[in-house]
Scaffold this active site. Structure first.
Site, mmCIF file in Angstrom:
data_model
loop_
_atom_site.group_PDB
_atom_site.id
_atom_site.type_symbol
_atom_site.label_atom_id
_atom_site.label_comp_id
_atom_site.label_asym_id
_atom_site.label_seq_id
_atom_site.Cartn_x
_atom_site.Cartn_y
_atom_site.Cartn_z
ATOM 1 N N LYS A 127 4.329 4.657 3.661
ATOM 2 C CA LYS A 127 3.088 4.896 2.934
ATOM 3 C C LYS A 127 2.573 6.297 3.209
ATOM 4 O O LYS A 127 2.525 6.687 4.367
ATOM 5 C CB LYS A 127 2.059 3.865 3.407
ATOM 6 C CG LYS A 127 0.658 4.065 2.887
ATOM 7 C CD LYS A 127 -0.267 3.059 3.504
ATOM 8 C CE LYS A 127 -1.664 3.252 2.980
ATOM 9 N NZ LYS A 127 -2.597 2.300 3.540
ATOM 10 N N TYR A 144 -1.279 -0.128 -7.437
ATOM 11 C CA TYR A 144 -2.429 -0.425 -8.297
ATOM 12 C C TYR A 144 -2.003 -0.556 -9.760
ATOM 13 O O TYR A 144 -2.789 -0.980 -10.593
ATOM 14 C CB TYR A 144 -3.499 0.662 -8.124
ATOM 15 C CG TYR A 144 -3.948 0.747 -6.672
ATOM 16 C CD1 TYR A 144 -4.871 -0.153 -6.168
ATOM 17 C CD2 TYR A 144 -3.382 1.678 -5.800
ATOM 18 C CE1 TYR A 144 -5.241 -0.117 -4.834
ATOM 19 C CE2 TYR A 144 -3.741 1.722 -4.463
ATOM 20 C CZ TYR A 144 -4.672 0.816 -3.989
ATOM 21 O OH TYR A 144 -5.017 0.844 -2.662
ATOM 22 N N LYS A 181 3.180 5.320 8.375
ATOM 23 C CA LYS A 181 1.966 5.571 7.602
ATOM 24 C C LYS A 181 1.462 6.954 7.967
ATOM 25 O O LYS A 181 1.142 7.230 9.125
ATOM 26 C CB LYS A 181 0.907 4.519 7.909
ATOM 27 C CG LYS A 181 -0.409 4.797 7.185
ATOM 28 C CD LYS A 181 -1.399 3.672 7.336
ATOM 29 C CE LYS A 181 -2.698 4.013 6.634
ATOM 30 N NZ LYS A 181 -3.689 2.948 6.755
ATOM 31 N N LYS A 206 -7.740 10.951 11.138
ATOM 32 C CA LYS A 206 -6.878 9.883 11.665
ATOM 33 C C LYS A 206 -5.560 10.422 12.222
ATOM 34 O O LYS A 206 -4.605 9.676 12.392
ATOM 35 C CB LYS A 206 -6.639 8.848 10.567
ATOM 36 C CG LYS A 206 -7.930 8.164 10.081
ATOM 37 C CD LYS A 206 -7.659 6.927 9.211
ATOM 38 C CE LYS A 206 -8.964 6.183 8.888
ATOM 39 N NZ LYS A 206 -8.715 4.912 8.148
ATOM 40 N N ARG A 262 -10.717 5.174 0.179
ATOM 41 C CA ARG A 262 -11.854 5.256 1.108
ATOM 42 C C ARG A 262 -13.172 5.266 0.342
ATOM 43 O O ARG A 262 -14.174 4.734 0.812
ATOM 44 C CB ARG A 262 -11.713 6.482 2.006
ATOM 45 C CG ARG A 262 -10.526 6.341 2.962
ATOM 46 C CD ARG A 262 -10.379 7.550 3.874
ATOM 47 N NE ARG A 262 -9.122 7.498 4.619
ATOM 48 C CZ ARG A 262 -8.669 8.484 5.376
ATOM 49 N NH1 ARG A 262 -9.355 9.604 5.497
ATOM 50 N NH2 ARG A 262 -7.527 8.362 6.027
ATOM 51 N N GLU A 269 9.603 5.045 14.774
ATOM 52 C CA GLU A 269 8.671 3.945 14.502
ATOM 53 C C GLU A 269 9.420 2.725 13.964
ATOM 54 O O GLU A 269 9.098 1.584 14.306
ATOM 55 C CB GLU A 269 7.606 4.385 13.479
ATOM 56 C CG GLU A 269 6.593 5.398 13.992
ATOM 57 C CD GLU A 269 5.499 4.756 14.857
ATOM 58 O OE1 GLU A 269 5.537 3.530 15.074
ATOM 59 O OE2 GLU A 269 4.603 5.493 15.321
ATOM 60 N N SER A 310 -3.669 4.953 -3.517
ATOM 61 C CA SER A 310 -4.757 5.195 -4.469
ATOM 62 C C SER A 310 -4.706 6.589 -5.108
ATOM 63 O O SER A 310 -4.901 6.730 -6.314
ATOM 64 C CB SER A 310 -6.096 4.993 -3.759
ATOM 65 O OG SER A 310 -6.225 5.842 -2.640
#
Ligand code: PBG
Length: 328
Positions: free
Chosen positions: A251, A316, A198, A220, A208, A236, A277
């Site tokens: 992602k 979405y 991610k 982040k 957000r 990972e 998004s």
């Protein structure tokens, strides 16, 4: 003279094109993210995501029903929590009477056959807007203290009826931690879909906004990955596999098709991609301006994510694409 090689023969009619088509999108590939808000009888459009709404619990049941009719059967709900319920330890995240867990349980009660993937991360419930506990003095995001919170959150979600736990926080060691907590509490059958790679992406902006979950301070980057890195995603991946993830995820999706491909080549686990998004917003904005054909662009985007190696896609577009695929 060499004969001309003619790949165009395999494109000469629709039937032949269909016969040789390598990637086929189906409604079974989709997981539909849903935004949940407090209250009753409200459906509010997310301004930066035309066609996507925030639903109160009663309305989300109707939405799930409509999607199931169209063949979409996997959902990933995310909550928008009232500021008054947020604190630095995200305590509300484990409240079985809270908005999220009550609604998850109700959706499962009404639709026992669907798959619900619940989100494990502190940000919707955190007064700091971060995915981990923030050290009050240094501002550092504390990894191991956060694992305790994530374990309790995952357990509460399993109790509410989650089929898949989706840790989206990028803390080290969370998959093993959550697996242990679930197993110790007789939730061996609950799966973990790890957000393996991610990235610290600008494409999360509209999400957000929808959840009012942006960090209050800082960014982040000390836990989400640097968009410049691919080999780090494979590290990972190895850790998530060793820790017991059932499925892995990349992602965002569109700017990371090479990462999806690399992950797919190296794992026997199912690979998922999150078409986030901002990727949705870009297509919708251009389509609204008449700059792109929205429907064709949607299908091309989703097909490319699958072609890159995704077995399933969080998107979405799920409901809209399901309607288009049904129409044929
Ligand atoms: C946070 C979370 C984010 C998304 C899903 N879970 C945003 C973030 O990390 O800040 C983004 C999804 C999207 O943009 O569609 N745990």
């Amino acid at each position: 003279m060499l004969p001309i090689h003619r790949p165009r023969r395999n494109r000469k009619s629709e039937v032949i094109r269909d016969l040789v088509q390598e990637t086929r999108l189906t409604t079974h590939d989709f997981i539909f993210p849903l935004f949940l808000i407090e209250g009753q009888n409200q459906t509010l459009e997310v301004k930066s995501m035309p066609g996507i709404h925030r639903f109160t619990a009663d309305r989300i049941i109707d939405e799930v029903g409509q999607c199931v009719e169209l063949g979409v059967k996997a959902f990933a709900p995310f909550p928008s929590i009232n500021d008054a319920l947020k604190d630095c330890l995200a305590r509300e995240s484990a409240n079985p009477e809270g908005l999220y867990l009550k609604t998850v349980a109700e959706i499962k009660r009404q639709f026992p056959d669907i798959v619900l993937m619940t989100d494990v991360a502190m940000d919707p419930y955190s007064s700091d807007g971060h995915d981990g506990i923030v050290d009050a003095e240094s501002g550092e995001i504390l990894n191991d203290a956060t694992l305790e919170v994530l374990g309790q959150m995952a357990l509460a979600q399993a109790r509410a009826g989650a089929d898949i736990i989706g840790p989206s926080d990028m803390m080290d060691g969370r998959v093993a931690w959550i697996r242990r907590v679930l197993d110790e509490n007789a939730f061996q059958h609950v799966s973990i879909m790890s957000y393996t790679a991610k990235y610290a992406s600008a494409f999360y902006g509209p999400f957000r906004d929808a959840l009012d979950s942006a960090p209050k301070k800082g960014d982040k980057k000390s836990y989400q990955m640097n968009p410049a890195n691919k080999r780090e995603a494979l590290r990972e991946l190895a850790l998530d596999e060793a820790e017991g993830a059932d499925m892995v995820m990349v992602k965002p999706a569109l700017s990371y098709l090479d990462v999806i491909h690399a992950v797919k080549e190296r794992t026997h686990l199912p690979v998922t991609a999150y078409n986030v998004s901002g990727e949705y917003a870009m297509v919708k904005a251009a389509a609204q301006n008449g700059w792109l054909d929205g429907e064709r662009t949607m299908l091309e985007v989703l097909t490319s994510i699958k072609r890159a190696g995704a077995d399933a896609i969080l998107t979405y577009f799920a409901k809209e694409a399901a309607a288009v695929l049904r129409r044929g």
